[in-house]
Design a protein around this motif. Structure first.
Motif, short mmCIF file in Angstrom:
data_model
loop_
_atom_site.label_atom_id
_atom_site.label_comp_id
_atom_site.label_asym_id
_atom_site.label_seq_id
_atom_site.Cartn_x
_atom_site.Cartn_y
_atom_site.Cartn_z
N LYS A 19 0.35 -0.79 2.02
CA LYS A 19 0.73 -0.15 3.28
C LYS A 19 2.15 -0.54 3.64
CE LYS A 19 -2.82 0.71 6.38
NZ LYS A 19 -3.69 0.30 7.48
N LYS A 20 2.82 0.36 4.33
CA LYS A 20 4.19 0.15 4.79
C LYS A 20 5.07 -0.34 3.65
CE LYS A 20 2.62 1.10 8.86
NZ LYS A 20 2.40 2.51 9.08
N PHE A 21 5.02 0.40 2.55
CA PHE A 21 5.69 0.01 1.32
C PHE A 21 7.19 0.26 1.39
CE2 PHE A 21 7.01 1.06 -3.10
CZ PHE A 21 6.80 -0.18 -3.65
N PHE A 23 10.26 0.57 -0.72
CA PHE A 23 10.49 0.83 -2.13
C PHE A 23 11.90 0.56 -2.61
CE2 PHE A 23 11.87 4.72 -0.23
CZ PHE A 23 12.80 5.28 -1.09
N LYS A 24 12.82 0.33 -1.71
CA LYS A 24 14.21 0.09 -2.09
C LYS A 24 14.72 -1.09 -1.29
CE LYS A 24 18.25 2.77 -3.25
NZ LYS A 24 18.87 4.09 -3.26
N SER A 25 15.07 -2.15 -1.98
CA SER A 25 15.40 -3.40 -1.29
C SER A 25 16.67 -3.30 -0.45
CB SER A 25 15.55 -4.53 -2.31
OG SER A 25 16.61 -4.26 -3.21
N THR A 26 17.55 -2.36 -0.75
CA THR A 26 18.80 -2.26 0.01
C THR A 26 18.69 -1.40 1.26
OG1 THR A 26 19.48 -0.37 -1.34
CG2 THR A 26 20.19 -2.57 -2.07
N LYS A 27 17.54 -0.81 1.48
CA LYS A 27 17.35 0.06 2.64
C LYS A 27 16.16 -0.43 3.46
CE LYS A 27 20.32 3.35 1.44
NZ LYS A 27 21.41 3.83 2.26
N HIS A 28 16.06 0.05 4.68
CA HIS A 28 14.91 -0.25 5.54
C HIS A 28 13.86 0.85 5.42
CE1 HIS A 28 16.72 -3.72 7.36
NE2 HIS A 28 17.83 -3.04 7.57
N TRP A 29 13.98 1.68 4.39
CA TRP A 29 13.07 2.79 4.22
C TRP A 29 11.69 2.32 3.79
CZ3 TRP A 29 16.74 6.05 0.69
CH2 TRP A 29 17.80 6.53 1.46
N ARG A 30 10.69 2.87 4.42
CA ARG A 30 9.30 2.55 4.07
C ARG A 30 8.49 3.83 4.05
NH1 ARG A 30 9.96 -2.05 7.94
NH2 ARG A 30 10.16 -3.89 6.63
N PHE A 31 7.42 3.79 3.27
CA PHE A 31 6.43 4.86 3.29
C PHE A 31 5.14 4.25 3.81
CE2 PHE A 31 9.43 6.79 0.45
CZ PHE A 31 9.32 8.15 0.74
N ASP A 32 4.31 5.06 4.45
CA ASP A 32 3.06 4.56 5.02
C ASP A 32 2.15 3.98 3.94
OD1 ASP A 32 3.73 5.23 7.66
OD2 ASP A 32 3.08 7.30 7.36
N PHE A 33 2.10 4.61 2.77
CA PHE A 33 1.25 4.14 1.68
C PHE A 33 1.94 4.32 0.34
CE2 PHE A 33 -1.72 5.28 5.00
CZ PHE A 33 -2.65 4.26 4.96
N HIS A 34 1.66 3.40 -0.57
CA HIS A 34 2.05 3.53 -1.97
C HIS A 34 0.77 3.44 -2.78
CE1 HIS A 34 3.60 1.30 -5.75
NE2 HIS A 34 3.66 2.60 -5.96
N LEU A 35 0.40 4.52 -3.47
CA LEU A 35 -0.77 4.52 -4.32
C LEU A 35 -0.30 4.01 -5.69
CD1 LEU A 35 -2.35 7.94 -3.31
CD2 LEU A 35 -2.45 5.73 -2.17
N ILE A 36 -0.55 2.73 -5.91
CA ILE A 36 0.06 1.97 -7.00
C ILE A 36 -0.15 2.60 -8.37
CG2 ILE A 36 0.08 -0.27 -8.16
CD1 ILE A 36 -0.79 -1.43 -5.34
N GLU A 37 -1.39 2.89 -8.75
CA GLU A 37 -1.67 3.38 -10.09
C GLU A 37 -1.13 4.79 -10.34
OE1 GLU A 37 -5.89 2.92 -9.90
OE2 GLU A 37 -5.82 0.94 -10.83
N HIS A 38 -0.82 5.51 -9.28
CA HIS A 38 -0.38 6.90 -9.41
C HIS A 38 1.12 7.07 -9.16
CE1 HIS A 38 -4.58 8.14 -9.50
NE2 HIS A 38 -4.76 7.27 -8.53
N ARG A 39 1.78 6.02 -8.68
CA ARG A 39 3.19 6.09 -8.28
C ARG A 39 3.42 7.23 -7.28
NH1 ARG A 39 6.96 3.05 -10.35
NH2 ARG A 39 8.59 4.60 -10.18
N ILE A 40 2.53 7.25 -6.28
CA ILE A 40 2.63 8.26 -5.22
C ILE A 40 2.93 7.56 -3.90
CG2 ILE A 40 1.36 9.97 -3.86
CD1 ILE A 40 -0.26 10.63 -6.36
N MET A 41 3.92 8.07 -3.20
CA MET A 41 4.24 7.62 -1.85
C MET A 41 3.62 8.61 -0.87
SD MET A 41 6.12 5.00 -2.26
CE MET A 41 7.47 4.25 -3.13
N VAL A 42 2.91 8.11 0.12
CA VAL A 42 2.27 8.98 1.11
C VAL A 42 2.86 8.67 2.47
CG1 VAL A 42 0.11 9.65 2.21
CG2 VAL A 42 0.13 9.06 -0.22
N GLU A 43 3.30 9.71 3.13
CA GLU A 43 3.83 9.60 4.48
C GLU A 43 2.93 10.41 5.41
OE1 GLU A 43 6.62 8.46 7.43
OE2 GLU A 43 6.27 7.74 5.40
#
Length: 123
Positions: A19-21, A23-43
């Protein structure tokens, strides 16, 4: 409410997620979910990381940039739309009406059992 229902469906289907993943260390960008095995970001539309309903236009612009960056890094981006009527943006990420999210997750889970994961390129 949509986030709680989505979390419950992920747990029931035993889909690994974060949750609240961020994905990029240089930004404050987050996605609500990261489905790990599928490499899917869910907003989930209207969430705090997308600027919400009271968000300013400039915040929504950087939100779209993060979709592009996530896709460039090999993630698939999906938006769950909680509003009963929403405009599909053809140039944006895949959009799914929130009440179809559980069925979408079941289909996603089924893909793994029936063969290769179709969300990840075989190249």
């Amino acid at each position: 409410e949509a986030e709680e229902e989505f979390t419950q469906a992920l747990d029931v289907l035993e889909i690994k997620y974060e949750k609240k993943f961020k994905f990029k260390s240089t930004k404050h960008w987050r996605f609500d979910f990261h489905l790990i095995e599928h490499r899917i970001m869910v907003e989930i539309a209207g969430g705090p990381w997308s600027g919400g309903r009271k968000g300013k236009l400039k915040d929504k612009a950087w939100s779209m940039d993060r979709y592009d960056d996530a896709e460039a890094m090999g993630y698939t981006v999906v938006r769950l739309e909680a509003a009963p009527s929403f405009k599909i943006n053809e140039s944006g990420p895949l959009q799914i009406q929130a009440h179809f999210a559980s069925q979408w997750l079941k289909n996603l889970k089924r893909q793994i059992f029936n063969g290769s994961d179709q969300t990840v390129s075989t190249n």
